[in-house]
Design a protein around this motif. Structure first.
Motif, PDB file in Angstrom:
ATOM      1  N   VAL A  46      94.598 -26.320 -28.149  1.00 60.17           N
ATOM      2  CA  VAL A  46      93.466 -25.979 -28.291  1.00 60.17           C
ATOM      3  C   VAL A  46      92.249 -26.661 -27.680  1.00 60.17           C
ATOM      4  O   VAL A  46      92.627 -27.860 -27.005  1.00 60.17           O
ATOM      5  N   PHE A  47      91.256 -26.016 -27.402  1.00 60.44           N
ATOM      6  CA  PHE A  47      90.065 -26.452 -26.731  1.00 60.44           C
ATOM      7  C   PHE A  47      88.877 -26.875 -28.074  1.00 60.44           C
ATOM      8  O   PHE A  47      88.665 -25.950 -28.896  1.00 60.44           O
ATOM      9  N   ASP A  48      88.608 -28.157 -28.073  1.00 56.96           N
ATOM     10  CA  ASP A  48      87.714 -28.225 -29.499  1.00 56.96           C
ATOM     11  C   ASP A  48      86.513 -27.656 -29.524  1.00 56.96           C
ATOM     12  O   ASP A  48      86.016 -27.813 -30.657  1.00 56.96           O
ATOM     13  N   GLU A  49      86.096 -27.199 -28.482  1.00 56.55           N
ATOM     14  CA  GLU A  49      84.804 -26.427 -28.663  1.00 56.55           C
ATOM     15  C   GLU A  49      84.827 -25.253 -28.914  1.00 56.55           C
ATOM     16  O   GLU A  49      83.907 -24.240 -28.975  1.00 56.55           O
ATOM     17  N   VAL A  54      91.397 -36.933 -36.716  1.00 57.20           N
ATOM     18  CA  VAL A  54      91.726 -38.202 -36.138  1.00 57.20           C
ATOM     19  C   VAL A  54      91.925 -38.269 -34.597  1.00 57.20           C
ATOM     20  O   VAL A  54      92.734 -37.391 -34.237  1.00 57.20           O
ATOM     21  N   HIS A  55      91.799 -39.157 -33.984  1.00 57.78           N
ATOM     22  CA  HIS A  55      91.687 -39.388 -32.475  1.00 57.78           C
ATOM     23  C   HIS A  55      91.434 -38.106 -31.879  1.00 57.78           C
ATOM     24  O   HIS A  55      91.857 -37.636 -30.882  1.00 57.78           O
ATOM     25  N   ALA A  56      90.028 -37.713 -32.271  1.00 56.71           N
ATOM     26  CA  ALA A  56      89.457 -36.344 -31.694  1.00 56.71           C
ATOM     27  C   ALA A  56      88.072 -36.584 -31.345  1.00 56.71           C
ATOM     28  O   ALA A  56      87.792 -36.329 -30.169  1.00 56.71           O
ATOM     29  N   LEU A  57      87.170 -36.926 -32.029  1.00 54.44           N
ATOM     30  CA  LEU A  57      85.767 -36.940 -31.943  1.00 54.44           C
ATOM     31  C   LEU A  57      85.364 -37.863 -30.942  1.00 54.44           C
ATOM     32  O   LEU A  57      84.535 -37.559 -30.075  1.00 54.44           O
ATOM     33  N   GLU A  58      86.337 -39.049 -30.833  1.00 58.48           N
ATOM     34  CA  GLU A  58      85.838 -40.193 -30.012  1.00 58.48           C
ATOM     35  C   GLU A  58      86.146 -39.485 -28.662  1.00 58.48           C
ATOM     36  O   GLU A  58      85.913 -40.139 -27.533  1.00 58.48           O
ATOM     37  N   HIS A  59      87.259 -38.608 -28.486  1.00 62.28           N
ATOM     38  CA  HIS A  59      87.461 -38.178 -26.922  1.00 62.28           C
ATOM     39  C   HIS A  59      86.832 -36.766 -26.533  1.00 62.28           C
ATOM     40  O   HIS A  59      87.269 -36.318 -25.673  1.00 62.28           O
ATOM     41  N   ALA A  60      86.042 -36.215 -27.442  1.00 58.36           N
ATOM     42  CA  ALA A  60      85.546 -35.028 -27.125  1.00 58.36           C
ATOM     43  C   ALA A  60      84.478 -34.994 -26.081  1.00 58.36           C
ATOM     44  O   ALA A  60      83.568 -36.215 -25.825  1.00 58.36           O
ATOM     45  N   GLU A  61      84.404 -34.017 -25.212  1.00 55.32           N
ATOM     46  CA  GLU A  61      83.615 -34.278 -24.227  1.00 55.32           C
ATOM     47  C   GLU A  61      82.052 -34.004 -24.593  1.00 55.32           C
ATOM     48  O   GLU A  61      80.976 -34.719 -24.030  1.00 55.32           O
ATOM     49  N   SER A  62      81.873 -33.318 -25.867  1.00 55.51           N
ATOM     50  CA  SER A  62      80.685 -33.094 -26.469  1.00 55.51           C
ATOM     51  C   SER A  62      80.677 -33.068 -27.866  1.00 55.51           C
ATOM     52  O   SER A  62      81.186 -32.153 -28.472  1.00 55.51           O
ATOM     53  N   PRO A  63      80.498 -34.353 -28.305  1.00 50.04           N
ATOM     54  CA  PRO A  63      80.932 -34.248 -30.023  1.00 50.04           C
ATOM     55  C   PRO A  63      80.167 -33.382 -30.854  1.00 50.04           C
ATOM     56  O   PRO A  63      80.413 -32.879 -31.596  1.00 50.04           O
ATOM     57  N   ARG A  64      78.752 -33.212 -30.287  1.00 48.84           N
ATOM     58  CA  ARG A  64      77.725 -32.440 -31.194  1.00 48.84           C
ATOM     59  C   ARG A  64      78.381 -31.041 -31.007  1.00 48.84           C
ATOM     60  O   ARG A  64      78.249 -30.297 -32.114  1.00 48.84           O
ATOM     61  N   GLU A  65      78.740 -30.402 -29.810  1.00 46.07           N
ATOM     62  CA  GLU A  65      79.284 -29.005 -29.729  1.00 46.07           C
ATOM     63  C   GLU A  65      80.501 -28.920 -30.517  1.00 46.07           C
ATOM     64  O   GLU A  65      81.048 -27.880 -31.111  1.00 46.07           O
ATOM     65  N   THR A  66      81.354 -29.986 -30.563  1.00 47.24           N
ATOM     66  CA  THR A  66      82.734 -30.061 -31.401  1.00 47.24           C
ATOM     67  C   THR A  66      82.254 -29.841 -33.178  1.00 47.24           C
ATOM     68  O   THR A  66      83.009 -28.926 -33.545  1.00 47.24           O
ATOM     69  N   LEU A  67      81.368 -30.504 -33.315  1.00 44.84           N
ATOM     70  CA  LEU A  67      80.963 -30.525 -34.772  1.00 44.84           C
ATOM     71  C   LEU A  67      80.279 -29.083 -35.147  1.00 44.84           C
ATOM     72  O   LEU A  67      80.434 -28.668 -36.133  1.00 44.84           O
ATOM     73  N   LYS A  68      79.484 -28.586 -34.156  1.00 51.22           N
ATOM     74  CA  LYS A  68      79.152 -27.146 -34.432  1.00 51.22           C
ATOM     75  C   LYS A  68      80.377 -26.161 -34.351  1.00 51.22           C
ATOM     76  O   LYS A  68      80.007 -25.286 -35.233  1.00 51.22           O
ATOM     77  N   GLU A  69      81.170 -26.422 -33.690  1.00 47.80           N
ATOM     78  CA  GLU A  69      82.307 -25.377 -33.861  1.00 47.80           C
ATOM     79  C   GLU A  69      83.109 -25.681 -35.055  1.00 47.80           C
ATOM     80  O   GLU A  69      83.519 -24.468 -35.700  1.00 47.80           O
ATOM     81  N   ARG A  75      74.276 -34.831 -39.161  1.00 44.00           N
ATOM     82  CA  ARG A  75      72.915 -34.276 -39.653  1.00 44.00           C
ATOM     83  C   ARG A  75      72.564 -33.208 -38.680  1.00 44.00           C
ATOM     84  O   ARG A  75      72.105 -32.028 -38.988  1.00 44.00           O
ATOM     85  N   GLU A  76      72.687 -33.688 -37.402  1.00 45.90           N
ATOM     86  CA  GLU A  76      72.353 -32.479 -36.388  1.00 45.90           C
ATOM     87  C   GLU A  76      73.233 -31.347 -36.153  1.00 45.90           C
ATOM     88  O   GLU A  76      72.628 -30.219 -35.891  1.00 45.90           O
ATOM     89  N   ALA A  77      74.354 -31.442 -36.601  1.00 40.91           N
ATOM     90  CA  ALA A  77      75.266 -30.316 -36.684  1.00 40.91           C
ATOM     91  C   ALA A  77      75.335 -29.493 -38.082  1.00 40.91           C
ATOM     92  O   ALA A  77      76.129 -29.001 -38.337  1.00 40.91           O
ATOM     93  N   ASN A  78      74.109 -29.819 -38.826  1.00 42.79           N
ATOM     94  CA  ASN A  78      74.223 -29.160 -40.377  1.00 42.79           C
ATOM     95  C   ASN A  78      75.425 -29.883 -41.151  1.00 42.79           C
ATOM     96  O   ASN A  78      75.801 -28.658 -41.863  1.00 42.79           O
ATOM     97  N   PHE A  79      75.720 -30.965 -41.305  1.00 41.80           N
ATOM     98  CA  PHE A  79      76.480 -31.469 -42.423  1.00 41.80           C
ATOM     99  C   PHE A  79      75.793 -32.334 -43.176  1.00 41.80           C
ATOM    100  O   PHE A  79      74.858 -33.057 -42.644  1.00 41.80           O
TER     101      PHE A  79
END
Length: 257
Positions: free
Chosen positions: A84-87, A102-117, A163-167
Motif C-alpha cells: 500500500v501507499f500509507d497516505e 511498527v517500522h512505519a511512521l518514522e519512514h513516512a514521507e509525511s507523518p501528518r498525512e499518514t496519521l490523517k489517513e 493532536r494535530e491529526a485529531n487523536f
C-alpha cells in the motif's frame, strides 16, 4: 533511509531481533486492551506481533508500504498481506477498529498525512498503537538494527503529531532498554536491563509505544493533496520497448520490411 523487507525479516530472525520482538511485545501488552472480534490492521512490519495480538480479531490484515516491500503472510491459508501507499489506504471510511504501526511512521514521507489517513479509516471508537524509535535512546544511533533508520521521535513530538491529526493519547509505554549489542554475553543480561530501565531511565528507551483514540468532536480541515509519486512494479520495466524501431507501413497500411 528506508528499511527493506528482506533486512527486517533477517533482523527479527537473529538472537538480537528475537529479544527486541519480545521487549516490544511486553510494551504492547501494557497498552493493548482486549477487543473481541475487532478488525485489526498492521502497517509497516508488524508480522511478529499480529500473530500474538490478532488471535481474537474478526479479521487481520498486514499492510506494508510500497517503499518497504511485502512478503506473504500468514504462511498457511489465504494471504492477508497488501502492498500500500500509507497516505492512500485501500479501506473504506470508519472500517477498522485498531491499527498497529511498527517500522512505519518514522519512514513516512509525511507523518501528518499518514496519521490523517489512519484517522479516516478508523471507526469512531477506533484506536491506533504506534511504535517508533526514541530520539533519546541508544537504538536510534546504530544502523545495524532497523531502529537506526528513519526519523526518530520524542514523546513530545509524537504527542503533538497525534493532536494535530485529531487523536487523543490514552497511554504510553516503552521498550528496548538493553543495549543493541550482538555479543552473546551482553544479551544474557537483557532482562536485567529491561527491568531496571523501565523503572529508572524510561526516557532513554529504544522505542516509544503510544496508544491514541480517534477524536470525532472536532472537524478535520479538508485540503486537496498534492500529486503523489507513482510506484512502478519492478517486474514491469519502464522503457522496455524504446529500443525497438517503429514498423514501416505502405500506403495501404500494411507493414513492409
Amino acid at each position: 533511509m528506508n528499511s527493506d523487507i528482506v533486512d527486517l525479516r533477517s533482523f527479527y530472525s537473529t538472537p538480537l531481533g528475537r529479544l527486541a520482538e519480545h521487549s516490544i511485545a511486553m510494551a504492547l501488552s501494557a497498552v493493548w486492551d482486549n477487543l473481541p472480534n475487532e478488525r485489526l490492521v498492521g502497517l509497516g512490519y508488524t508480522l511478529p506481533w499480529l500473530d500474538r495480538f490478532g488471535a481474537d480479531a474478526e479479521r487481520v490484515f498486514a499492510f506494508m508500504p510500497a517503499t518497504q516491500g511485502a512478503v506473504v503472510w500468514p504462511g498457511n491459508g489465504p494471504s492477508s498481506t497488501a502492498l500500500v501507499f500509507d497516505e492512500e489506504l485501500p479501506l473504506l471510511d470508519s472500517s477498522i477498529d485498531r491499527m498497529l504501526l511498527v517500522h512505519a511512521l518514522e519512514h513516512a514521507e509525511s507523518p501528518r498525512e499518514t496519521l490523517k489517513e489512519i484517522w479516516r479509516v478508523l471507526s469512531p471508537a477506533g484506536r491506533v498503537v504506534i511504535v517508533v524509535p526514541n530520539r533519546r535512546g541508544v537504538w536510534a544511533r546504530f544502523e545495524h538494527t532497523p531502529f537506526g533508520t528513519g526519523r526518530p521521535f520524542s514523546s513530545g513530538q509524537l504527542n503533538e503529531l497525534l493532536r494535530e491529526a485529531n487523536f487523543t493519547v490514552s497511554s504510553w509505554s516503552d521498550a528496548l532498554h538493553f543495549p543493541p549489542s550482538r555479543r552473546k554475553w551482553m544479551m544474557r543480561f537483557d532482562h536485567l536491563f529491561e527491568r531496571f530501565g523501565r523503572r529508572f531511565w524510561p526516557i532513554f528507551s529504544g522505542v516509544i509505544v503510544v496508544e491514541a483514540q480517534k477524536r470525532v468532536y472536532q472537524g478535520v480541515p479538508v485540503a486537496q493533496r498534492a500529486s503523489r509519486r507513482v510506484f512502478v512494479p519492478v517486474l514491469s520495466p519502464s522503457g522496455a520497448s524504446r529500443g525497438f524501431p517503429a514498423l514501416r507501413r505502405n500506403d495501404e497500411g500494411k507493414p513492409v520490411g
